[in-house]
Design a protein around this motif. Structure first.
Motif, mmCIF file in Angstrom:
data_model
loop_
_atom_site.group_PDB
_atom_site.id
_atom_site.type_symbol
_atom_site.label_atom_id
_atom_site.label_comp_id
_atom_site.label_asym_id
_atom_site.label_seq_id
_atom_site.Cartn_x
_atom_site.Cartn_y
_atom_site.Cartn_z
ATOM 1 N N TYR A 94 0.797 -1.226 0.000
ATOM 2 C CA TYR A 94 0.000 0.000 0.000
ATOM 3 C C TYR A 94 0.830 1.278 0.000
ATOM 4 C CZ TYR A 94 -2.952 -3.701 1.955
ATOM 5 O OH TYR A 94 -3.600 -4.886 2.192
ATOM 6 N N SER A 95 2.081 1.230 -0.376
ATOM 7 C CA SER A 95 2.917 2.432 -0.359
ATOM 8 C C SER A 95 3.836 2.461 -1.575
ATOM 9 C CB SER A 95 3.750 2.493 0.926
ATOM 10 O OG SER A 95 4.585 1.358 1.039
ATOM 11 N N MET A 96 4.358 3.653 -1.865
ATOM 12 C CA MET A 96 5.304 3.822 -2.965
ATOM 13 C C MET A 96 6.425 4.745 -2.525
ATOM 14 S SD MET A 96 3.044 4.234 -6.448
ATOM 15 C CE MET A 96 1.565 3.276 -6.744
ATOM 16 N N ILE A 97 7.596 4.577 -3.142
ATOM 17 C CA ILE A 97 8.703 5.502 -2.958
ATOM 18 C C ILE A 97 9.256 5.853 -4.333
ATOM 19 C CG2 ILE A 97 9.330 4.783 -0.633
ATOM 20 C CD1 ILE A 97 11.462 3.029 -1.738
ATOM 21 N N SER A 98 9.768 7.061 -4.455
ATOM 22 C CA SER A 98 10.258 7.510 -5.751
ATOM 23 C C SER A 98 11.431 8.459 -5.568
ATOM 24 C CB SER A 98 9.128 8.217 -6.518
ATOM 25 O OG SER A 98 9.536 8.546 -7.829
ATOM 26 N N ILE A 99 12.239 8.541 -6.592
ATOM 27 C CA ILE A 99 13.376 9.462 -6.599
ATOM 28 C C ILE A 99 13.193 10.452 -7.749
ATOM 29 C CG2 ILE A 99 15.868 9.654 -7.018
ATOM 30 C CD1 ILE A 99 16.232 7.044 -5.554
ATOM 31 N N LYS A 100 13.482 11.714 -7.460
ATOM 32 C CA LYS A 100 13.394 12.743 -8.495
ATOM 33 C C LYS A 100 14.744 12.903 -9.197
ATOM 34 C CE LYS A 100 9.631 15.512 -6.559
ATOM 35 N NZ LYS A 100 9.220 16.866 -6.069
ATOM 36 N N THR A 101 14.751 13.667 -10.259
ATOM 37 C CA THR A 101 15.977 13.866 -11.030
ATOM 38 C C THR A 101 17.052 14.611 -10.236
ATOM 39 O OG1 THR A 101 14.970 15.839 -12.020
ATOM 40 C CG2 THR A 101 14.835 13.783 -13.275
ATOM 41 N N ASN A 102 16.660 15.298 -9.153
ATOM 42 C CA ASN A 102 17.646 15.980 -8.307
ATOM 43 C C ASN A 102 18.141 15.086 -7.179
ATOM 44 O OD1 ASN A 102 15.445 15.901 -6.600
ATOM 45 N ND2 ASN A 102 15.550 18.064 -6.019
ATOM 46 N N ASN A 103 17.802 13.775 -7.265
ATOM 47 C CA ASN A 103 18.229 12.766 -6.291
ATOM 48 C C ASN A 103 17.619 12.945 -4.898
ATOM 49 O OD1 ASN A 103 21.094 12.964 -8.121
ATOM 50 N ND2 ASN A 103 20.179 10.957 -7.778
ATOM 51 N N SER A 104 16.470 13.617 -4.817
ATOM 52 C CA SER A 104 15.717 13.652 -3.570
ATOM 53 C C SER A 104 14.807 12.431 -3.503
ATOM 54 C CB SER A 104 14.898 14.945 -3.455
ATOM 55 O OG SER A 104 13.993 15.072 -4.545
ATOM 56 N N LEU A 105 14.466 11.997 -2.288
ATOM 57 C CA LEU A 105 13.684 10.780 -2.059
ATOM 58 C C LEU A 105 12.309 11.148 -1.532
ATOM 59 C CD1 LEU A 105 13.690 7.642 -1.880
ATOM 60 C CD2 LEU A 105 14.577 7.906 0.453
ATOM 61 N N TRP A 106 11.268 10.503 -2.089
ATOM 62 C CA TRP A 106 9.889 10.810 -1.735
ATOM 63 C C TRP A 106 9.119 9.525 -1.467
ATOM 64 C CZ3 TRP A 106 8.075 16.031 -1.963
ATOM 65 C CH2 TRP A 106 9.053 16.935 -2.374
ATOM 66 N N SER A 107 8.106 9.592 -0.594
ATOM 67 C CA SER A 107 7.306 8.407 -0.282
ATOM 68 C C SER A 107 5.883 8.812 0.074
ATOM 69 C CB SER A 107 7.940 7.632 0.873
ATOM 70 O OG SER A 107 7.982 8.421 2.047
ATOM 71 N N TRP A 108 4.947 7.836 0.004
ATOM 72 C CA TRP A 108 3.548 8.102 0.344
ATOM 73 C C TRP A 108 2.792 6.785 0.496
ATOM 74 C CZ3 TRP A 108 5.963 9.105 -4.235
ATOM 75 C CH2 TRP A 108 5.533 8.421 -5.373
ATOM 76 N N GLY A 109 1.609 6.872 1.109
ATOM 77 C CA GLY A 109 0.776 5.693 1.295
ATOM 78 C C GLY A 109 0.740 5.223 2.741
ATOM 79 N N PHE A 110 0.624 3.909 2.915
ATOM 80 C CA PHE A 110 0.494 3.281 4.234
ATOM 81 C C PHE A 110 1.814 3.365 4.987
ATOM 82 C CE2 PHE A 110 -0.716 -0.828 6.624
ATOM 83 C CZ PHE A 110 -1.476 -0.113 7.541
ATOM 84 N N ASN A 111 1.741 3.660 6.289
ATOM 85 C CA ASN A 111 2.967 3.928 7.039
ATOM 86 C C ASN A 111 2.905 3.361 8.463
ATOM 87 O OD1 ASN A 111 5.550 5.074 7.337
ATOM 88 N ND2 ASN A 111 4.722 6.995 8.126
ATOM 89 N N ASN A 112 2.220 2.244 8.644
ATOM 90 C CA ASN A 112 2.022 1.698 9.988
ATOM 91 C C ASN A 112 3.307 1.239 10.655
ATOM 92 O OD1 ASN A 112 2.252 -0.534 8.206
ATOM 93 N ND2 ASN A 112 1.247 -1.858 9.700
ATOM 94 N N GLU A 113 4.318 0.890 9.859
ATOM 95 C CA GLU A 113 5.592 0.415 10.404
ATOM 96 C C GLU A 113 6.728 1.409 10.158
ATOM 97 O OE1 GLU A 113 6.103 -2.376 12.058
ATOM 98 O OE2 GLU A 113 4.320 -3.606 11.683
#
Length: 202
Positions: A94-113
């Motif tokens: 239920y979650s995703m993570i992604s990296i942008k072209t500037n090498n920053s890290l992003w995430s969203w969705g379920f976060n129970n752990e």
């Protein structure tokens, strides 16, 4: 395909094939008619990046895992925001993570752990930056854990750690990235189930 088209098949209970329906298909079906798909990652839902750097998602949207600001299911691709600087995508359950072209890290969705790496266990239905660093090279989701390699070759992990799957030498779950050892020659991560991880070195 090499021509930039996107194809899908198999189970489609929640529209995860992106075909605008919930019909099961046992052979490949083209998703729309566009020829600018660059990469795709599939878990319970699907995330994909086009050659123009836009991010798209579809399928079940548990806990806002599609990143589009709601929990509505979509059976065809929906753009995540309006940015054009997305580079890499990975998702699990239920979650995703992604990296942008500037090498920053992003995430969203379920976060129970704490699998979003944001230092908390709050669910987010739109992308949130993990820290402020711009040194992330690649990232992967696996069940309720996250893994990433920085541009300096160091390995990092976070999320559920009940069976030591974070590689930190303990079984304590972490809600923010922790460095795994001190080596600087990590190259690729392969995640099997939610409990096993294989990493290759340079």
């Amino acid at each position: 395909k090499t021509d930039g088209t996107l194809w899908s098949w198999g189970g489609n209970l929640n529209g995860e094939l992106g075909l605008g329906n919930t019909t099961l298909y046992s052979s490949p079906k083209q998703v729309g008619s566009l020829t600018n798909w660059l990469s795709v990652s599939s878990g319970y839902a699907v995330g994909a990046i086009k050659t123009d750097g836009t991010l798209w998602a579809w399928g079940p949207n548990f806990y806002g895992g599609l990143g589009i600001g709601n929990t509505t299911y979509y059976s065809s691709p929906k753009q995540v925001g309006a940015l054009t600087n997305w580079s890499k995508i990975s998702n699990a359950r239920y979650s995703m993570i992604s990296i942008k072209t500037n090498n920053s890290l992003w995430s969203w969705g379920f976060n129970n752990e704490g699998q979003l790496g944001l230092g908390n266990t709050t669910n987010y239905s739109s992308p949130k930056q993990v820290g402020a660093l711009t040194t992330w090279n690649s990232a992967w989701c696996s069940g309720w854990s996250g893994y990433a390699i920085k541009t300096d070759g160091t390995l990092w992990s976070w999320g559920r750690n009940t069976e030591g799957q974070l590689g930190l030498g303990n079984r304590t779950s972490q809600s923010s990235p922790n460095q795994v050892g001190s080596l600087t020659n990590w190259k690729n991560i392969f995640t099997g189930t939610a409990r096993q991880v294989l990493v290759t070195q340079v």
